[in-house]
Write a protein that holds these residues in place. Structure first.
Motif, PDB file in Angstrom:
ATOM      1  N   ASP A  46      -3.967  -3.415  15.503  1.00 52.31           N
ATOM      2  CA  ASP A  46      -3.069  -3.595  14.364  1.00 52.31           C
ATOM      3  C   ASP A  46      -3.799  -4.371  13.277  1.00 52.31           C
ATOM      4  OD1 ASP A  46      -1.038  -3.955  12.593  1.00 52.31           O
ATOM      5  OD2 ASP A  46       0.394  -4.781  14.037  1.00 52.31           O
ATOM      6  N   SER A  48      -2.472  -4.566  10.157  1.00 51.85           N
ATOM      7  CA  SER A  48      -1.461  -4.731   9.116  1.00 51.85           C
ATOM      8  C   SER A  48      -1.596  -6.081   8.412  1.00 51.85           C
ATOM      9  CB  SER A  48      -0.065  -4.603   9.721  1.00 51.85           C
ATOM     10  OG  SER A  48       0.115  -3.318  10.273  1.00 51.85           O
ATOM     11  N   GLY A  49      -1.502  -6.023   7.088  1.00 46.35           N
ATOM     12  CA  GLY A  49      -1.523  -7.240   6.292  1.00 46.35           C
ATOM     13  C   GLY A  49      -2.881  -7.894   6.134  1.00 46.35           C
ATOM     14  N   ARG A  50      -3.924  -7.276   6.646  1.00 47.04           N
ATOM     15  CA  ARG A  50      -5.260  -7.892   6.579  1.00 47.04           C
ATOM     16  C   ARG A  50      -5.898  -7.677   5.205  1.00 47.04           C
ATOM     17  NH1 ARG A  50      -7.655  -8.035  11.799  1.00 47.04           N
ATOM     18  NH2 ARG A  50      -9.571  -8.680  10.763  1.00 47.04           N
ATOM     19  N   ASP A  51      -6.726  -8.624   4.800  1.00 43.53           N
ATOM     20  CA  ASP A  51      -7.502  -8.507   3.569  1.00 43.53           C
ATOM     21  C   ASP A  51      -8.871  -7.944   3.933  1.00 43.53           C
ATOM     22  OD1 ASP A  51      -8.821  -8.651   1.188  1.00 43.53           O
ATOM     23  OD2 ASP A  51      -8.775 -10.842   1.029  1.00 43.53           O
ATOM     24  N   ASP A  68      -0.570  -1.395   7.676  1.00 43.09           N
ATOM     25  CA  ASP A  68       0.585  -1.533   6.795  1.00 43.09           C
ATOM     26  C   ASP A  68       0.328  -2.687   5.841  1.00 43.09           C
ATOM     27  OD1 ASP A  68       2.984  -1.467   5.537  1.00 43.09           O
ATOM     28  OD2 ASP A  68       4.183  -2.192   7.211  1.00 43.09           O
ATOM     29  N   GLY A  69       0.098  -2.352   4.587  1.00 38.23           N
ATOM     30  CA  GLY A  69      -0.190  -3.388   3.611  1.00 38.23           C
ATOM     31  C   GLY A  69      -1.587  -3.964   3.732  1.00 38.23           C
ATOM     32  N   THR A  70      -2.442  -3.315   4.508  1.00 41.68           N
ATOM     33  CA  THR A  70      -3.841  -3.754   4.594  1.00 41.68           C
ATOM     34  C   THR A  70      -4.529  -3.479   3.265  1.00 41.68           C
ATOM     35  OG1 THR A  70      -3.810  -3.098   6.918  1.00 41.68           O
ATOM     36  CG2 THR A  70      -5.947  -3.573   5.950  1.00 41.68           C
ATOM     37  N   ASP A  71      -5.276  -4.425   2.773  1.00 45.33           N
ATOM     38  CA  ASP A  71      -5.918  -4.298   1.467  1.00 45.33           C
ATOM     39  C   ASP A  71      -7.334  -3.759   1.633  1.00 45.33           C
ATOM     40  OD1 ASP A  71      -6.786  -4.431  -1.108  1.00 45.33           O
ATOM     41  OD2 ASP A  71      -6.568  -6.602  -1.335  1.00 45.33           O
ATOM     42  N   ARG A  89       1.915   1.825   4.291  1.00 47.12           N
ATOM     43  CA  ARG A  89       1.246   1.578   3.015  1.00 47.12           C
ATOM     44  C   ARG A  89      -0.253   1.439   3.282  1.00 47.12           C
ATOM     45  NH1 ARG A  89       3.576  -3.812   1.077  1.00 47.12           N
ATOM     46  NH2 ARG A  89       3.539  -4.140   3.331  1.00 47.12           N
ATOM     47  N   SER A  91      -3.441   0.855   1.123  1.00 42.57           N
ATOM     48  CA  SER A  91      -3.888   0.470  -0.221  1.00 42.57           C
ATOM     49  C   SER A  91      -5.408   0.480  -0.295  1.00 42.57           C
ATOM     50  CB  SER A  91      -3.363  -0.932  -0.574  1.00 42.57           C
ATOM     51  OG  SER A  91      -1.946  -0.968  -0.505  1.00 42.57           O
TER      52      SER A  91
END
Length: 223
Positions: A46, A48-51, A68-71, A89, A91
């Motif tokens: 997972d 998710s949410g990582r930069d 999910d929301g990984t940049d 998401r 990105s």
């Protein structure tokens, strides 16, 4: 003397081959922004949410990964396979993809704004929205895909094709197309029809889209 208009054959995408390489199992905790990762496999993790902005993935595999929301802004992916990815998401604006395969994935919003794609194949995937505004696509193939909305506004496309795919809404506002083959796509609606110049459609598609073409040209069809 009778002259015939010259016909330009639509050229198919030129997809580079991927040579088999030995991959090591990577630790997702080691992934971070602006790092370079080579010949690693990441499975069932997972992210998710990582930069991961500016990360470089070279000859890697992401399999069964949640994003999910990984940049991935400004990321660089080369000779990389992305398979069975779940991403509400994704990105990745201003990123680069060269010789990348995206397979059997479910993606909500795939943001590739101002990105460069070359020798990319997307297969058997469902994507709600692909934002390729201002992107540069060369030698790209979509095969067996369901795309609810495809935004190609101000994008440049060369040798891009669709096979056995469905596009709900296609926006080609101010797009530049060359050798773009839409014959293998079922298209629900097209916005900004002027941007279709340089694309190839089938006779069946032309009939199905006749109402949109007529409305665009201000022609009334009397049934």
């Amino acid at each position: 003397m009778t002259t015939r208009a010259s016909r330009t054959t639509t050229k198919p995408p030129k997809i580079d081959g991927r040579r088999p390489v030995e991959l090591d199992d990577g630790d997702a905790d080691d992934l971070s922004a602006h790092t370079t990762v080579e010949r690693m496999r990441y499975s069932d993790v997972d992210l998710s949410g990582r930069d991961l902005a500016g990360v470089t993935l070279s000859e890697c595999e992401l399999t069964g990964v949640s994003i999910d929301g990984t940049d991935f802004t400004s990321a660089r992916m080369v000779d990389t396979r992305i398979e069975r990815v779940h991403a509400p998401r994704f990105s990745a604006s201003r990123s680069t993809m060269h010789n990348v395969r995206i397979v059997d994935s479910r993606i909500g919003a795939l943001d590739l704004y101002d990105s460069g794609l070359r020798s990319v194949v997307v297969t058997d995937s469902k994507i709600s929205l692909i934002n390729l505004r201002a992107g540069n696509l060369r030698d790209v193939l979509f095969r067996g895909c369901i795309i609810d909305e495809l935004d190609l506004a101000e994008a440049s496309l060369t040798r891009v094709a669709f096979e056995d795919s469905r596009i709900g809404d296609l926006d080609v506002n101010r797009a530049t197309l060359a050798h773009v083959d839409l014959r293998g796509a079922e298209i629900g609606a097209i916005r900004n029809l002027d941007g279709l110049r340089g694309a190839t459609i089938s006779g069946h598609q032309a009939v199905a889209l006749a109402g949109m073409f007529a409305a665009h040209l201000g022609i009334q069809i009397d049934s």
